[in-house]
Each structure stands twice: as structure tokens, then as C-alpha cells.
Enzyme design. Structure first.
Site, PDB file in Angstrom:
ATOM      1  N   ASN A   7     -28.683  41.341  24.387  1.00  0.00           N
ATOM      2  CA  ASN A   7     -27.438  40.532  23.069  1.00  0.00           C
ATOM      3  C   ASN A   7     -27.484  40.930  21.786  1.00  0.00           C
ATOM      4  O   ASN A   7     -26.727  40.615  21.110  1.00  0.00           O
ATOM      5  CB  ASN A   7     -27.312  39.309  23.601  1.00  0.00           C
ATOM      6  CG  ASN A   7     -26.447  39.327  24.754  1.00  0.00           C
ATOM      7  OD1 ASN A   7     -26.131  39.989  25.497  1.00  0.00           O
ATOM      8  ND2 ASN A   7     -26.748  37.106  25.341  1.00  0.00           N
ATOM      9  N   HIS A  31     -29.768  24.727  20.737  1.00  0.00           N
ATOM     10  CA  HIS A  31     -28.763  24.929  22.324  1.00  0.00           C
ATOM     11  C   HIS A  31     -29.237  25.451  23.077  1.00  0.00           C
ATOM     12  O   HIS A  31     -29.866  26.545  23.988  1.00  0.00           O
ATOM     13  CB  HIS A  31     -27.371  25.493  21.694  1.00  0.00           C
ATOM     14  CG  HIS A  31     -26.434  25.587  23.563  1.00  0.00           C
ATOM     15  ND1 HIS A  31     -26.171  24.840  23.691  1.00  0.00           N
ATOM     16  CD2 HIS A  31     -26.011  27.006  24.546  1.00  0.00           C
ATOM     17  CE1 HIS A  31     -25.347  25.279  24.805  1.00  0.00           C
ATOM     18  NE2 HIS A  31     -24.950  25.967  24.718  1.00  0.00           N
ATOM     19  N   SER A  43     -22.536  33.367  22.058  1.00  0.00           N
ATOM     20  CA  SER A  43     -23.246  34.261  22.536  1.00  0.00           C
ATOM     21  C   SER A  43     -24.362  33.404  22.770  1.00  0.00           C
ATOM     22  O   SER A  43     -24.487  33.148  21.928  1.00  0.00           O
ATOM     23  CB  SER A  43     -23.186  35.204  22.273  1.00  0.00           C
ATOM     24  OG  SER A  43     -21.759  36.452  22.731  1.00  0.00           O
ATOM     25  N   GLY A  96     -14.593  38.756  28.998  1.00  0.00           N
ATOM     26  CA  GLY A  96     -15.630  38.205  30.741  1.00  0.00           C
ATOM     27  C   GLY A  96     -14.881  36.587  31.513  1.00  0.00           C
ATOM     28  O   GLY A  96     -13.443  36.138  31.153  1.00  0.00           O
ATOM     29  N   ASN A  97     -15.608  35.906  31.873  1.00  0.00           N
ATOM     30  CA  ASN A  97     -15.695  34.209  31.821  1.00  0.00           C
ATOM     31  C   ASN A  97     -15.204  33.864  31.446  1.00  0.00           C
ATOM     32  O   ASN A  97     -14.072  33.086  31.368  1.00  0.00           O
ATOM     33  CB  ASN A  97     -16.317  33.740  32.800  1.00  0.00           C
ATOM     34  CG  ASN A  97     -16.500  33.819  33.885  1.00  0.00           C
ATOM     35  OD1 ASN A  97     -15.812  35.059  34.630  1.00  0.00           O
ATOM     36  ND2 ASN A  97     -17.699  34.281  35.142  1.00  0.00           N
ATOM     37  N   ILE A  98     -15.174  33.562  29.901  1.00  0.00           N
ATOM     38  CA  ILE A  98     -15.535  32.794  28.733  1.00  0.00           C
ATOM     39  C   ILE A  98     -14.500  33.160  27.988  1.00  0.00           C
ATOM     40  O   ILE A  98     -12.973  32.309  27.757  1.00  0.00           O
ATOM     41  CB  ILE A  98     -16.476  32.798  27.996  1.00  0.00           C
ATOM     42  CG1 ILE A  98     -17.757  31.771  28.785  1.00  0.00           C
ATOM     43  CG2 ILE A  98     -15.880  30.960  26.831  1.00  0.00           C
ATOM     44  CD1 ILE A  98     -18.834  31.480  28.090  1.00  0.00           C
ATOM     45  N   GLY A  99     -14.445  34.055  27.509  1.00  0.00           N
ATOM     46  CA  GLY A  99     -13.005  35.345  27.361  1.00  0.00           C
ATOM     47  C   GLY A  99     -12.668  34.750  27.988  1.00  0.00           C
ATOM     48  O   GLY A  99     -10.375  34.336  27.333  1.00  0.00           O
ATOM     49  N   ASP A 143     -12.516  43.381  24.641  1.00  0.00           N
ATOM     50  CA  ASP A 143     -13.678  44.271  25.441  1.00  0.00           C
ATOM     51  C   ASP A 143     -14.662  45.232  25.222  1.00  0.00           C
ATOM     52  O   ASP A 143     -13.817  45.911  24.854  1.00  0.00           O
ATOM     53  CB  ASP A 143     -13.899  43.246  26.508  1.00  0.00           C
ATOM     54  CG  ASP A 143     -15.429  43.191  27.463  1.00  0.00           C
ATOM     55  OD1 ASP A 143     -16.261  43.796  27.470  1.00  0.00           O
ATOM     56  OD2 ASP A 143     -15.516  42.191  27.915  1.00  0.00           O
ATOM     57  N   GLY A 181     -15.363  39.794  24.112  1.00  0.00           N
ATOM     58  CA  GLY A 181     -15.736  39.749  25.324  1.00  0.00           C
ATOM     59  C   GLY A 181     -14.245  39.467  26.232  1.00  0.00           C
ATOM     60  O   GLY A 181     -13.854  37.974  25.645  1.00  0.00           O
TER      61      GLY A 181
HETATM   62  N1  APR Z   1     -17.885  44.308  22.297  1.00  0.00           N
HETATM   63  C1  APR Z   1     -17.178  43.193  23.129  1.00  0.00           C
HETATM   64  N2  APR Z   1     -17.492  42.774  24.318  1.00  0.00           N
HETATM   65  C2  APR Z   1     -18.465  43.536  25.123  1.00  0.00           C
HETATM   66  C3  APR Z   1     -19.898  43.764  24.174  1.00  0.00           C
HETATM   67  C4  APR Z   1     -18.974  44.815  22.684  1.00  0.00           C
HETATM   68  N3  APR Z   1     -20.389  45.016  22.306  1.00  0.00           N
HETATM   69  N4  APR Z   1     -20.659  43.707  25.161  1.00  0.00           N
HETATM   70  C5  APR Z   1     -20.732  43.686  26.139  1.00  0.00           C
HETATM   71  N5  APR Z   1     -19.016  42.607  26.326  1.00  0.00           N
HETATM   72  C6  APR Z   1     -18.353  41.969  27.597  1.00  0.00           C
HETATM   73  C7  APR Z   1     -19.094  42.158  28.514  1.00  0.00           C
HETATM   74  O1  APR Z   1     -18.612  44.073  29.106  1.00  0.00           O
HETATM   75  C8  APR Z   1     -18.382  41.026  29.149  1.00  0.00           C
HETATM   76  O2  APR Z   1     -17.031  41.755  29.758  1.00  0.00           O
HETATM   77  O3  APR Z   1     -19.062  40.574  27.051  1.00  0.00           O
HETATM   78  C9  APR Z   1     -18.119  40.255  28.354  1.00  0.00           C
HETATM   79  C10 APR Z   1     -19.139  38.484  28.677  1.00  0.00           C
HETATM   80  O4  APR Z   1     -18.545  38.167  29.618  1.00  0.00           O
HETATM   81  P1  APR Z   1     -19.292  37.220  30.866  1.00  0.00           P
HETATM   82  O5  APR Z   1     -20.195  38.457  31.712  1.00  0.00           O
HETATM   83  O6  APR Z   1     -17.993  37.341  31.786  1.00  0.00           O
HETATM   84  O7  APR Z   1     -20.038  36.342  30.416  1.00  0.00           O
HETATM   85  P2  APR Z   1     -19.969  35.211  30.001  1.00  0.00           P
HETATM   86  O8  APR Z   1     -19.592  33.944  31.451  1.00  0.00           O
HETATM   87  O9  APR Z   1     -17.712  34.629  29.127  1.00  0.00           O
HETATM   88  O10 APR Z   1     -20.157  34.363  29.415  1.00  0.00           O
HETATM   89  C11 APR Z   1     -20.097  35.066  27.434  1.00  0.00           C
HETATM   90  O11 APR Z   1     -21.697  33.182  26.345  1.00  0.00           O
HETATM   91  O12 APR Z   1     -22.485  31.379  26.966  1.00  0.00           O
HETATM   92  C12 APR Z   1     -22.817  32.713  26.452  1.00  0.00           C
HETATM   93  O13 APR Z   1     -24.966  32.976  27.425  1.00  0.00           O
HETATM   94  C13 APR Z   1     -23.430  33.106  27.608  1.00  0.00           C
HETATM   95  O14 APR Z   1     -24.258  35.274  26.163  1.00  0.00           O
HETATM   96  C14 APR Z   1     -23.842  34.834  27.158  1.00  0.00           C
HETATM   97  C15 APR Z   1     -21.736  34.827  26.720  1.00  0.00           C
END
Ligand code: APR
Length: 316
Positions: free
Chosen positions: A99, A179, A123, A13-16, A35, A11
Site C-alpha cells: 500500500n 489502529h 488505507s 472498492g467496497n469502502i469507496g 479508481d 478507491g
Molecule cells: N489509485 C486509486 N485506487 C486504487 C489504487 C490507486 N493507485 N490502487 C488500488 N486502488 C483501488 C483498487 O483498484 C480497489 O478498487 O482501491 C480499491 C480498494 O478497494 P477494495 O479492494 O474493495 O478494498 P476496501 O475493502 O475498500 O479497503 C480499502 O481500506 O480498510 C482499508 O485495509 C483496507 O487498505 C484497505 C483499504
């Protein structure tokens, strides 16, 4: 010659992204920002930005953006944020149907690419996704944990420090359970540099802080329209570091219970010792009757969502 640790971030995204930044800045290891295929360029762009950042901040870390699981092969640590974050008005449990298939997909690939990695799931709904990941991989429970307690405790420590007019460095809080909104802040184990917090703040103030901590994630979702990422990433890196550097830190984490606190085959937030063996020990904290009852309520709500996940995964 020691080789660098490899930390795969599933992932981007924001946390990644924040995870990759922290891993690089602390030189904890090289990072793989993974991703889905439609986001390969996005992941590669983030990796490139972070590599260039390294020549200003001065860190030695390689960062790769990818959607190829082969790049995750042999990872020492896997941190999973794949999935969809909450939107305002949603609970963490609302995300289970979306998820769960994502976690299944990640688990199947990770089992092949890095079966020996120490896995930290972020997640949501956290306690259920970490349970599902272990169920799908059959990995040893001590190598699979969920990140929640360090974050929830950090939120409470911030509120307590601000109310007490103290440094956040001196406040230690302990939070057990799921959580979710029924997490269990343990005030009897919350201190200002070893002194009971109850000596410094009134019961009314403490009640308000407990309520705000329980809704701490939701407060940020409401403000930003998506979930938090700085503190969640720091919390996971703190856990990864405890494992990679064999620090034996005592931290709250979602750990697999096999009888501890009276629960079985359930992931729940409890204090654990994190070191090179992963979860080396689950610490059983003496709880008051009220705290025990709150933990039972929290465990029941996690179990309810695990049951939903079981039904959904049986349907394929
Ligand atoms: N494999 C890899 N990455 C994936 C997959 C997958 N099968 N499916 C989705 N993703 C990616 C998305 O494309 C996205 O870039 O996961 C990333 C999630 O990033 P964000 O939408 O920015 O979410 P984020 O704020 O990082 O949170 C991720 O952590 O705290 C929890 O509730 C939150 O479940 C969420 C997760």
C-alpha cells in the site's frame, strides 16, 4: 449561491462504494468515485447505479466514476481507501509494502488536483499510511487525518451495549493509539450516558470486550475473507461531515502529534476537535499509568512500521 461540496473518493472498492452511497444519501455533497484505469468502467458502473438509486431514495447528488485526476480538482474532502485490504491471517502491518507505493501515487496526484482538501486516510496500515501521505504531500498536519478511532470505538460501543442490555445510542467509548491489536481502549472515559461503564459491567466482561474490540477488524476479515466496509465508511463520513459542517465534534482520529502525549512526528489515535479548520485541537486526556504504558506500547509498534515505511520509500 452556495455550491455543493465535492468529495473525492480515491478507491472505488467496497469502502469507496459505501462512502459514495452515504455521501449521496446524506446529501453531504457530490461524489467522485476514482479508481485505477483498469477499473474505470467498474467505477462508472457503481456511480450510475448510485445515481439511479437516487431517483428511488430521492437525493440530489451527482456521482462520477473516473480514473482521471482532473475530475478530483478542487475537491473539498478527499477520502482515501486506495490499496489492498487484509486477507484472513494477515495483519494490517503486512500491507505496508503493497500500500505504500499506492499512497505515494495518490499523494503526488492529489497534491496537484486538490491541495486544499481535508484528507481522511482509511488505507491500512492506517497510522503509517496517513503519516506517509502527509510526508509525501507536505500538507498541513491539521488537514490530514486517519480514520480509525471512530470505527474502533463503534465496535466497542456495540459490544458494550449488547452486554449491558442498553441502547447503542447511549454508550460512548474512547480508544487511543494505533489502529492495531494493541490499540488502547480507555475505560475511564467510556460511559453509559455519562455514567462510568464500570458500574454496569464486571471487570471480566469488560476485559473480554476490550480483547474482542482489539481483534474486531480481524474477526470480520475471518468471516468475510476481506475487510469490513459499512462501519468504516460511516466513520469516515462522520468525520467529513464534522469538517464540512464545522461541527466541532470531539472524535478519536489518527492525528499528527507534535509533542502531545509525549510523541512527535507520529500519527496516533487521540481525541481531536474536528471543524472547519480540520483538526482544530488535540485533546489531552488524563490517563492512568497502565493506559499510558499501553499507549507507549502502541506508539512503539506504529513507530516500528513508520521506520519500515521510511526505509522502503528511501529505496524508491
Ligand atoms: N489509485 C486509486 N485506487 C486504487 C489504487 C490507486 N493507485 N490502487 C488500488 N486502488 C483501488 C483498487 O483498484 C480497489 O478498487 O482501491 C480499491 C480498494 O478497494 P477494495 O479492494 O474493495 O478494498 P476496501 O475493502 O475498500 O479497503 C480499502 O481500506 O480498510 C482499508 O485495509 C483496507 O487498505 C484497505 C483499504
Amino acid at each position: 449561491m452556495a455550491r455543493r461540496n465535492k468529495i473525492a473518493l480515491i478507491g472505488a472498492g467496497n469502502i469507496g462504494g459505501e462512502l459514495a452511497s452515504l455521501v449521496a444519501r446524506t446529501e453531504l455533497g457530490d461524489a467522485v468515485l476514482f479508481d485505477i484505469p483498469s477499473k474505470t468502467d467498474f467505477a462508472r458502473g457503481k456511480a450510475l447505479d448510485l445515481l439511479q438509486n437516487g431517483s428511488i431514495l430521492g437525493y440530489d447528488a451527482n456521482i462520477v466514476g473516473t480514473s482521471d485526476w482532473r475530475d478530483c480538482e478542487g475537491a473539498d474532502v478527499l477520502i482515501i481507501t486506495a490499496g489492498v485490504p487484509r486477507k484472513p491471517g494477515q495483519s494490517r502491518d503486512d500491507l505496508v509494502g503493497i500500500n505504500l507505493p499506492i499512497i505515494r501515487n495518490v499523494a503526488e496526484n492529489a497534491k496537484r488536483a486538490c491541495p486544499d482538501a481535508f484528507v481522511i486516510v482509511i488505507s491500512n496500515p492506517l497510522d503509517v499510511m496517513v503519516w506517509a501521505y502527509r510526508e509525501f504531500t507536505g500538507a498541513r498536519p491539521e488537514k490530514v487525518v486517519g480514520m480509525a478511532g471512530v470505527l474502533d470505538a463503534a465496535r466497542m460501543q456495540h459490544f458494550l451495549a449488547a452486554a449491558a442490555g442498553a441502547s447503542v445510542k447511549d454508550v460512548r467509548a474512547m480508544i487511543l493509539g494505533g489502529h492495531g491489536d494493541d490499540m488502547v481502549p480507555v475505560l475511564s472515559a467510556t460511559t453509559l450516558n455519562g455514567m462510568p461503564i464500570t458500574q454496569f459491567l464486571s471487570q471480566d466482561t469488560l476485559d473480554g470486550i476490550v480483547a474482542r474490540t482489539r481483534g474486531g477488524g480481524g474477526e470480520i476479515v475471518k468471516l468475510m475473507g476481506t475487510s469490513a466496509y459499512y462501519a468504516p465508511a460511516s466513520a469516515a463520513v462522520c468525520m467529513a461531515e464534522a469538517y464540512l459542517r464545522d461541527q466541532k465534534r470531539v472524535l478519536p482520529a489518527a492525528a499528527y502529534l507534535s509533542g502531545q502525549y509525549g510523541y512527535r512526528d507520529l500519527y496516533l489515535g487521540v481525541p481531536v476537535v474536528l471543524g472547519a479548520g480540520g483538526v482544530e485541537k488535540i485533546v489531552e486526556l488524563p490517563l492512568t499509568e497502565t493506559e499510558r504504558a499501553m499507549l507507549a506500547r502502541s506508539a512503539a509498534s506504529v513507530q516500528g512500521v513508520v521506520d519500515v515505511a521510511r526505509r522502503l520509500s528511501a529505496q524508491g
